[in-house]
Motif scaffolding. Sequence first.
Motif: not given
Length: 167
Positions: A109, A113, A146
Motif C-alpha cells: 500500500k 501510494a 490504490t
Amino acid sequence: MSTLLVRNIERLATMDDHRREIASGGLFIRDGFIEQVGLSTELPSTADEILDLSGHIVLPGLINTHHHFYQTLTRVVPAAQNSNLFHWLKILYPIWARMKPEHIRISTKTALAELALSGCTTASDHLYLYPNGSKLDDEIHAAPFTCFSWLDESRGKQGGLATGFGG
C-alpha cells in the motif's frame, strides 16, 4: 457502454510519435479505453460523464519496471545508509526475514501510494521473499485499494485495477 469525456485540459501531453502537447485538449473514453484524443472542440460534446479539467495538465501514466515494494519499510535504516551492496544486504536481510504477511500488505500500500503520487500508474514488483507465511497473495490483496495495475513477475500476468488512463 459507458463513456467519459475529459475536456478543456490546459495542456495534454500525448507522448505519441510526434510528442504533441495539445492546448485545450481532451479525451473521449469508451468502456475504459481511450477512443479519441484531440482538441476539446473536435471531440463528441456529450458523454455519460464529463470532466472539465480547465487549468490542469494531463500526462500519460508513468511505468516503473523494477521495484521491491517490501523495501519501502526499510529504506531509512541508518546502518544500511551509504554502504556498499553486500553490507546493505547483510543489514537488511535479517530485518526482511522477520517480516510477516501484514508487513507485505502495508509495504505494498505504501509503495503504490507513493508511486501514484508521483504519476506512476503501472509497476512491476519483484517480491522474492516470503518469510513467516507471507505469500504473493498478501501483495495482490493489498494493491486494489490504490486503483493501480501491476505486473506479477512470478506468474507473468497483469493484476490490479486499471484506471482508464493507463495501467
